[in-house]
Design an enzyme around this catalytic site. Structure first.
Site, PDB file in Angstrom:
ATOM      1  N   GLU A 130       2.707  10.374  40.293  1.00 23.57           N
ATOM      2  CA  GLU A 130       2.775  11.763  39.877  1.00 23.57           C
ATOM      3  C   GLU A 130       1.958  12.656  40.796  1.00 23.57           C
ATOM      4  O   GLU A 130       2.436  13.681  41.283  1.00 23.57           O
ATOM      5  CB  GLU A 130       2.222  11.835  38.455  1.00 23.57           C
ATOM      6  CG  GLU A 130       2.261  13.175  37.852  1.00 23.57           C
ATOM      7  CD  GLU A 130       2.371  13.102  36.334  1.00 23.57           C
ATOM      8  OE1 GLU A 130       1.777  13.953  35.693  1.00 23.57           O
ATOM      9  OE2 GLU A 130       3.032  12.208  35.798  1.00 23.57           O
ATOM     10  N   ASP A 136      -3.736   8.895  36.435  1.00 23.93           N
ATOM     11  CA  ASP A 136      -4.401   9.551  35.303  1.00 23.93           C
ATOM     12  C   ASP A 136      -5.715  10.186  35.749  1.00 23.93           C
ATOM     13  O   ASP A 136      -5.981  11.358  35.483  1.00 23.93           O
ATOM     14  CB  ASP A 136      -4.688   8.531  34.188  1.00 23.93           C
ATOM     15  CG  ASP A 136      -3.479   7.680  33.874  1.00 23.93           C
ATOM     16  OD1 ASP A 136      -2.550   8.209  33.266  1.00 23.93           O
ATOM     17  OD2 ASP A 136      -3.471   6.499  34.268  1.00 23.93           O
TER      18      ASP A 136
HETATM   19  O1  TRH Z   1      -1.536   5.547  41.253  1.00 26.15           O
HETATM   20  P1  TRH Z   1      -0.238   6.045  40.763  1.00 26.15           P
HETATM   21  O2  TRH Z   1       0.873   5.124  40.818  1.00 26.15           O
HETATM   22  O3  TRH Z   1      -0.409   6.576  39.306  1.00 26.15           O
HETATM   23  C1  TRH Z   1       0.602   6.435  38.301  1.00 26.15           C
HETATM   24  C2  TRH Z   1       1.300   7.738  38.067  1.00 26.15           C
HETATM   25  O4  TRH Z   1       0.474   8.852  37.936  1.00 26.15           O
HETATM   26  C3  TRH Z   1       2.156   7.635  36.834  1.00 26.15           C
HETATM   27  O5  TRH Z   1       2.765   8.866  36.553  1.00 26.15           O
HETATM   28  C4  TRH Z   1       1.285   7.204  35.687  1.00 26.15           C
HETATM   29  O6  TRH Z   1       1.963   7.156  34.540  1.00 26.15           O
HETATM   30  C5  TRH Z   1       0.737   5.837  36.024  1.00 26.15           C
HETATM   31  O7  TRH Z   1      -0.050   5.913  37.188  1.00 26.15           O
HETATM   32  C6  TRH Z   1      -0.077   5.259  34.904  1.00 26.15           C
HETATM   33  O8  TRH Z   1       0.216   7.322  41.636  1.00 26.15           O
HETATM   34  P2  TRH Z   1      -0.366   8.792  41.767  1.00 26.15           P
HETATM   35  O9  TRH Z   1      -0.098   9.589  40.556  1.00 26.15           O
HETATM   36  O10 TRH Z   1       0.168   9.309  43.022  1.00 26.15           O
HETATM   37  O11 TRH Z   1      -1.934   8.620  41.903  1.00 26.15           O
HETATM   38  C7  TRH Z   1      -2.565   8.185  43.050  1.00 26.15           C
HETATM   39  C8  TRH Z   1      -3.850   8.953  43.238  1.00 26.15           C
HETATM   40  O12 TRH Z   1      -4.627   8.335  44.240  1.00 26.15           O
HETATM   41  C9  TRH Z   1      -3.620  10.397  43.693  1.00 26.15           C
HETATM   42  O13 TRH Z   1      -4.550  11.240  43.059  1.00 26.15           O
HETATM   43  C10 TRH Z   1      -3.904  10.349  45.165  1.00 26.15           C
HETATM   44  C11 TRH Z   1      -4.981   9.310  45.211  1.00 26.15           C
HETATM   45  N1  TRH Z   1      -5.163   8.627  46.494  1.00 26.15           N
HETATM   46  C12 TRH Z   1      -6.376   8.771  47.143  1.00 26.15           C
HETATM   47  O14 TRH Z   1      -7.250   9.523  46.664  1.00 26.15           O
HETATM   48  N2  TRH Z   1      -6.573   8.109  48.305  1.00 26.15           N
HETATM   49  C13 TRH Z   1      -5.631   7.315  48.881  1.00 26.15           C
HETATM   50  O15 TRH Z   1      -5.877   6.725  49.953  1.00 26.15           O
HETATM   51  C14 TRH Z   1      -4.378   7.188  48.222  1.00 26.15           C
HETATM   52  C15 TRH Z   1      -3.288   6.345  48.819  1.00 26.15           C
HETATM   53  C16 TRH Z   1      -4.175   7.863  47.015  1.00 26.15           C
END
Ligand code: TRH
Length: 380
Positions: free
Chosen positions: A276, A20
């Protein structure tokens, strides 16, 4: 005469994880940097924000970060004027006082719900349709997506050129990886692993360890670490840990800033991502990938998975498409994927070409921030 910038308010509730805040922070920055808008980002949990942007002061009620006015969204809402455009991310419920402020404006704002990403066909028909109304203010559905007629995907200007340059510059990659403490062996295949808990992991690690070639698995801190530790036979794994089992090196990485995470994906030969936002970023990396989709009630995520796979694999030969389908479906069901991985390896050059081709095809769409701005311009 001084022309006032349109004001945009983006509201984000952090349900769990980082998706989010990951999406809304990316969008807010891009609206400021590329469209010169005045953006306030309201976030109810600044600690989650701090993980992806360490400059965030999680105690500040108001702060500026990269031109975005970041506001803590307090439980007790204080009266605030409504903006020209209001985005409620992922159907979050706005404070009633704020909705009253929207209704009190001489010209009501454009109020949009920024929805979840899905490749399903119905998204095209629902994008831009009216949703609920509050007093005189109409809310609109805004759907990101992969197909023409949707709101597109978040993609910063010049992102794909930056990515290509970086991938053609091995010294820059080496330097970046060394900054994270990663020494890549010359022959090693680099794999990133960002996923939820997954019972199917052990079978994958088994085949990576038994591989004739070295594999270097990079695991950012997070929910999958328990499964990795169990397979390794260690109690805990903390950041910086490096464990070697036959052909497999496992290394635990710190959670890095969003732009560094992009670079990590660009360096890897294969990326396992989740949710996402990381899912979209892996597509922009142009490398073969594996998606751990966010599980939803009544398994509705499976329709999303099927819909995406149908689009993503349409350029592949039937055998390669079947291999990808098998791998992705098994991973999202928590089933063993070792055999599926070995099968997918048979089609590697084709999968690499498809990943780049898909990225280029998606890069032809208007990006989501530009699509939102265009929607607003058409609306006024
Ligand atoms: O963290 P998530 O599992 O988020 C989820 C999904 O968005 C899902 O659709 C939603 O409904 C739920 O949360 C509540 O996965 P996502 O979307 O990939 O988000 C991870 C974020 O973290 C992304 O912006 C990338 C960031 N990130 C970093 O900035 N540094 C890192 O080292 C890593 C591994 C990720």
């Amino acid at each position: 005469m001084l022309e006032l910038k349109p004001r945009w308010d983006i509201f984000c509730t952090v349900v769990d994880n980082y998706g989010d805040i990951g999406v809304t922070w990316r969008l807010a920055r891009q609206l400021v940097a590329e469209h010169s808008l005045a953006v306030r980002l309201w976030v109810d949990d600044l600690r989650a924000f701090e993980r992806i942007c360490p400059e965030i002061d999680s105690n500040a009620a108001r702060q500026w970060q990269q031109g975005v006015e970041v506001r803590h969204w307090p439980r007790e809402w204080a009266p605030t004027g409504a903006a020209d455009v209001v985005i409620a991310a992922f159907a979050c419920q706005l404070p009633t006082d704020y909705m009253d402020a929207m209704a009190e404006r001489a010209k009501p704002p454009l109020w949009m719900n920024l929805d979840y990403l899905s490749a399903e066909d119905w998204v095209v028909g629902c994008h831009g349709l009216p949703s609920v109304k509050y007093k005189s203010v109409q809310k609109i559905f805004f759907f990101p997506g992969f197909q023409a007629g949707t709101g597109g995907l978040l993609r910063e200007r010049g992102l794909l050129e930056q990515r290509r340059q970086f991938q053609q510059d091995p010294p820059a990659q080496r330097q970046f990886l060394q900054g994270l403490g990663i020494e890549r062996a010359p022959e090693a295949q680099l794999i990133s692993l960002f996923a939820y808990e997954n019972a199917g992991l052990a079978s994958w690690l088994d085949v990576l360890a038994a591989d004739a070639k070295p594999n270097h698995l990079l695991v950012p801190e997070g929910r999958i670490l328990g499964d990795v530790a169990r397979w390794l036979g260690v109690e805990t794994l903390s950041v910086g840990a490096i464990e070697v089992r036959q052909s497999l090196t496992v290394q635990v990485l710190p959670f890095v800033r969003q732009d560094q995470y992009d670079r990590l994906l660009w360096c890897c030969d294969f990326n396992a991502v989740r949710g996402e936002d990381s899912f979209v970023r892996a597509q922009w990396a142009g490398r073969p990938m594996l998606w751990h989709i966010y599980q939803q009630d009544e398994d509705i995520h499976l329709d999303k998975l099927d819909a995406f796979l149908a689009l993503y694999t349409k350029g592949l030969s039937p055998a390669a498409a079947e291999a990808m389908n098998g791998l992705w479906q098994a991973w999202s069901a928590g089933l063993p994927i070792g055999e599926h991985w070995l099968n997918a390896r048979n089609y590697w050059p084709e999968l690499q070409e498809n990943a780049e081709g898909w990225c280029l095809e998606q890069g032809l769409q208007a990006d989501l921030a530009a699509a939102l701005v265009q929607f607003y311009l058409n609306w006024i």
